[in-house]
Design a protein around this motif. Structure first.
Motif, PDB file in Angstrom:
ATOM      1  N   LEU A  42       0.831  -1.202   0.000  1.00 45.33           N
ATOM      2  CA  LEU A  42       0.000   0.000   0.000  1.00 45.33           C
ATOM      3  C   LEU A  42       0.867   1.254   0.000  1.00 45.33           C
ATOM      4  N   PHE A  43       1.900   1.289   0.822  1.00 42.30           N
ATOM      5  CA  PHE A  43       2.762   2.467   0.933  1.00 42.30           C
ATOM      6  C   PHE A  43       3.710   2.588  -0.256  1.00 42.30           C
ATOM      7  N   ILE A  44       4.341   1.496  -0.624  1.00 38.61           N
ATOM      8  CA  ILE A  44       5.363   1.543  -1.673  1.00 38.61           C
ATOM      9  C   ILE A  44       4.758   1.876  -3.040  1.00 38.61           C
ATOM     10  N   PHE A  45       3.537   1.428  -3.275  1.00 38.67           N
ATOM     11  CA  PHE A  45       2.870   1.724  -4.550  1.00 38.67           C
ATOM     12  C   PHE A  45       1.880   2.893  -4.429  1.00 38.67           C
ATOM     13  N   SER A  46       2.037   3.719  -3.406  1.00 41.76           N
ATOM     14  CA  SER A  46       1.046   4.767  -3.138  1.00 41.76           C
ATOM     15  C   SER A  46       0.962   5.831  -4.229  1.00 41.76           C
ATOM     16  N   ASP A  47       2.000   5.959  -5.057  1.00 40.74           N
ATOM     17  CA  ASP A  47       1.971   6.948  -6.141  1.00 40.74           C
ATOM     18  C   ASP A  47       1.401   6.375  -7.434  1.00 40.74           C
ATOM     19  N   GLU A  48       1.073   5.098  -7.417  1.00 44.94           N
ATOM     20  CA  GLU A  48       0.561   4.445  -8.624  1.00 44.94           C
ATOM     21  C   GLU A  48      -0.950   4.667  -8.766  1.00 44.94           C
ATOM     22  N   GLU A 120       7.476  -5.941 -15.752  1.00 42.84           N
ATOM     23  CA  GLU A 120       8.607  -6.563 -15.052  1.00 42.84           C
ATOM     24  C   GLU A 120       9.040  -5.765 -13.828  1.00 42.84           C
ATOM     25  N   GLU A 121       9.065  -4.424 -13.952  1.00 40.56           N
ATOM     26  CA  GLU A 121       9.476  -3.576 -12.827  1.00 40.56           C
ATOM     27  C   GLU A 121       8.557  -3.786 -11.625  1.00 40.56           C
ATOM     28  N   THR A 122       7.254  -3.787 -11.875  1.00 38.57           N
ATOM     29  CA  THR A 122       6.276  -3.979 -10.784  1.00 38.57           C
ATOM     30  C   THR A 122       6.426  -5.357 -10.161  1.00 38.57           C
ATOM     31  N   GLN A 123       6.594  -6.369 -11.003  1.00 35.84           N
ATOM     32  CA  GLN A 123       6.759  -7.739 -10.493  1.00 35.84           C
ATOM     33  C   GLN A 123       7.989  -7.835  -9.604  1.00 35.84           C
ATOM     34  N   ASN A 124       9.063  -7.153  -9.992  1.00 38.05           N
ATOM     35  CA  ASN A 124      10.290  -7.189  -9.187  1.00 38.05           C
ATOM     36  C   ASN A 124      10.108  -6.470  -7.854  1.00 38.05           C
ATOM     37  N   ILE A 125       9.355  -5.370  -7.854  1.00 45.43           N
ATOM     38  CA  ILE A 125       9.095  -4.662  -6.596  1.00 45.43           C
ATOM     39  C   ILE A 125       8.250  -5.538  -5.669  1.00 45.43           C
ATOM     40  N   ILE A 126       7.250  -6.216  -6.233  1.00 49.40           N
ATOM     41  CA  ILE A 126       6.414  -7.117  -5.437  1.00 49.40           C
ATOM     42  C   ILE A 126       7.272  -8.228  -4.825  1.00 49.40           C
ATOM     43  N   ARG A 127       8.176  -8.776  -5.626  1.00 49.02           N
ATOM     44  CA  ARG A 127       9.081  -9.820  -5.130  1.00 49.02           C
ATOM     45  C   ARG A 127       9.979  -9.267  -4.026  1.00 49.02           C
ATOM     46  N   LEU A 128      10.458  -8.043  -4.218  1.00 51.14           N
ATOM     47  CA  LEU A 128      11.298  -7.399  -3.213  1.00 51.14           C
ATOM     48  C   LEU A 128      10.540  -7.208  -1.901  1.00 51.14           C
ATOM     49  N   ILE A 129       9.303  -6.797  -1.977  1.00 50.59           N
ATOM     50  CA  ILE A 129       8.458  -6.615  -0.786  1.00 50.59           C
ATOM     51  C   ILE A 129       8.329  -7.927  -0.016  1.00 50.59           C
ATOM     52  N   LYS A 168      15.322   1.599  -5.248  1.00 52.42           N
ATOM     53  CA  LYS A 168      15.425   0.430  -4.369  1.00 52.42           C
ATOM     54  C   LYS A 168      15.799   0.818  -2.946  1.00 52.42           C
ATOM     55  N   GLU A 169      16.725   1.758  -2.803  1.00 54.01           N
ATOM     56  CA  GLU A 169      17.161   2.181  -1.474  1.00 54.01           C
ATOM     57  C   GLU A 169      15.997   2.789  -0.684  1.00 54.01           C
ATOM     58  N   MET A 170      15.185   3.587  -1.374  1.00 56.25           N
ATOM     59  CA  MET A 170      14.011   4.196  -0.737  1.00 56.25           C
ATOM     60  C   MET A 170      13.014   3.123  -0.308  1.00 56.25           C
ATOM     61  N   ILE A 171      12.786   2.140  -1.161  1.00 61.74           N
ATOM     62  CA  ILE A 171      11.845   1.056  -0.854  1.00 61.74           C
ATOM     63  C   ILE A 171      12.306   0.284   0.385  1.00 61.74           C
ATOM     64  N   GLU A 172      13.593  -0.006   0.453  1.00 61.43           N
ATOM     65  CA  GLU A 172      14.127  -0.751   1.601  1.00 61.43           C
ATOM     66  C   GLU A 172      14.032   0.062   2.882  1.00 61.43           C
ATOM     67  N   GLU A 173      14.304   1.355   2.793  1.00 61.39           N
ATOM     68  CA  GLU A 173      14.212   2.212   3.973  1.00 61.39           C
ATOM     69  C   GLU A 173      12.770   2.312   4.458  1.00 61.39           C
ATOM     70  N   LEU A 174      11.840   2.519   3.528  1.00 59.58           N
ATOM     71  CA  LEU A 174      10.429   2.626   3.884  1.00 59.58           C
ATOM     72  C   LEU A 174       9.923   1.312   4.477  1.00 59.58           C
ATOM     73  N   ALA A 175      10.300   0.201   3.860  1.00 63.43           N
ATOM     74  CA  ALA A 175       9.882  -1.112   4.367  1.00 63.43           C
ATOM     75  C   ALA A 175      10.391  -1.342   5.782  1.00 63.43           C
ATOM     76  N   ASP A 176      11.635  -0.954   6.042  1.00 64.32           N
ATOM     77  CA  ASP A 176      12.213  -1.140   7.372  1.00 64.32           C
ATOM     78  C   ASP A 176      11.434  -0.357   8.423  1.00 64.32           C
ATOM     79  N   LEU A 278      11.209  11.700   7.102  1.00 65.53           N
ATOM     80  CA  LEU A 278      10.612  12.375   5.950  1.00 65.53           C
ATOM     81  C   LEU A 278       9.914  11.381   5.035  1.00 65.53           C
ATOM     82  N   ILE A 279      10.521  10.224   4.842  1.00 65.94           N
ATOM     83  CA  ILE A 279       9.958   9.222   3.939  1.00 65.94           C
ATOM     84  C   ILE A 279       8.601   8.723   4.437  1.00 65.94           C
ATOM     85  N   LEU A 280       8.440   8.653   5.765  1.00 67.00           N
ATOM     86  CA  LEU A 280       7.153   8.240   6.343  1.00 67.00           C
ATOM     87  C   LEU A 280       6.123   9.352   6.219  1.00 67.00           C
TER      88      LEU A 280
END
Length: 362
Positions: A42-48, A120-129, A168-176, A278-280
């Motif tokens: 929900l958060f990582i794809f919030s701009d989609e 492919e990009e979306t699928q990779n982000i989903i896999r990363l999540i 990717k770095e932003m996604i990992e920071e937000l996920a953490d 800030l990212i949150l």
């Protein structure tokens, strides 16, 4: 299989434990894990586009369905099966979907048993999540049991390193940051002062609320924008409890004004949390109304109904497994009345199916 019986079966995920053949300081269930990936998505794809986000979140449910039906298989065992015969595992999953398609209510199966495809990009982000959620589980338990969790954690990190996605770095920071909070919900057991045969965490409950709310929305053919609001609210409605604890409604209503004070405290805690990074802040501001006012407007009626139905199913699980505490029988009756009063659609059949499945007449 009718709607009510499917929801009861879905609660099996409360008892399907991950890392089940290893000791753990926090025992994550499949429902906990799904909730964590829903929150991250929900958060990582919030701009989609909202339709795309709905389809991504839908797939989380689609992918969970085999776990509802199949017995628990450890990740390592599944990986070994795939190495020896990948087509065998795929056939097992396909057969599970076919069996459900043949038994599930046709109106539900046509909408639920659909898998959406993405670039492919979306699928990779989903896999990363998914990998980041699993990594967090391993990291927590590795602190006490490194001999069991260090190796899978390192394998997980190698897979993460191989994924190449934008930001990717932003996604990992937000996920953490998000997982630090959501893992608190994993450790919070609902109905805490009462003995439970089948325990459910706040995160497991939130997963079930999400599933029920989505199914209710599908049953009345809401559009994707309305479904997005319902999904976001279902994911976030109990997030403040990560800061305040699970304060039950009867306690909130003991004294006039207490509920309002608790709501104010929840808001202050959440604001302090997201203002710390800030990212949150950038992401959370988009979802404030779902966090602070989860039962407002039309989306809130669906989520409140789902919230009460999830609690009803939790009571059902206790009653049907022989819990003699009358609190769950009394709560079941009160929840039925409240659901009938506030539901935006007729759920009498679902209630009847759940009640008929109980081992005693309520």
């Amino acid at each position: 299989m009718s709607y009510g019986n499917f929801l009861i079966e879905s609660a099996n995920l409360f008892t399907v434990f991950r890392w089940n053949n290893t000791p753990a300081i926090i025992r994550f269930t499949e429902s906990d894990n799904i909730y964590n990936t829903l929150l991250l998505s929900l958060f990582i794809f919030s701009d989609e586009d909202k339709t795309k986000v709905v389809n991504i979140l839908h797939n989380k449910i689609y992918e969970a369905i085999p776990k509802i039906i199949l017995s628990d298989i450890s990740l390592e065992t599944k990986n070994q099966i795939e190495k020896k015969g990948k087509d065998i595992w795929e056939k097992t999953i396909d057969q599970t979907y076919k069996e459900l398609e043949n038994t599930l209510d046709i109106n539900l199966s046509e909408k639920l048993l659909v898998k959406y495809e993405f670039d492919e990009e979306t699928q990779n982000i989903i896999r990363l999540i998914n990998l980041l959620a699993s990594k967090k589980e391993a990291l927590i338990n590795e602190r006490v049991f490194p001999e069991y969790y260090e190796e899978p954690r390192l394998k997980n990190e190698k897979k993460i390193q191989k994924i190449n996605v934008k930001d990717k770095e932003m996604i990992e920071e937000l996920a953490d940051e998000l997982l630090k909070i959501s893992c608190r919900l994993v450790t919070m057991i609902r109905w805490n002062k009462n003995h439970r045969n089948i325990k459910s965490s706040v995160s497991s409950h939130s997963f079930l609320v999400f599933l029920i709310a989505y199914i209710l929305a599908l049953s009345v053919n809401l559009d994707k924008n309305e479904i997005y609001e319902i999904m976001a609210c279902a994911i976030l409605h109990d997030l403040p409890e990560a800061f305040t604890g699970d304060v039950i409604s009867p306690t909130k209503r003991k004294v006039e004004g207490l509920e309002e004070i608790i709501s104010e405290i929840e808001k202050e805690f959440v604001q302090e949390w997201y203002n710390s990074k800030l990212i949150l802040r950038e992401k959370t501001l988009k979802f404030e109304k779902y966090i602070y006012y989860p039962f407002n407007d039309n989306y809130g009626k669906f989520v409140r109904t789902a919230d009460l139905l999830a609690a009803l199913i939790e009571c059902y699980l206790e009653i049907s497994t022989g819990n003699q505490n009358s609190y769950f029988v009394n709560s079941f009756k009160k929840l039925k009345e409240e659901i009938n009063d506030i539901s935006p659609l007729d759920v009498s059949e679902i209630l009847k199916e759940i009640e008929d499945s109980s081992s005693i007449h309520l």
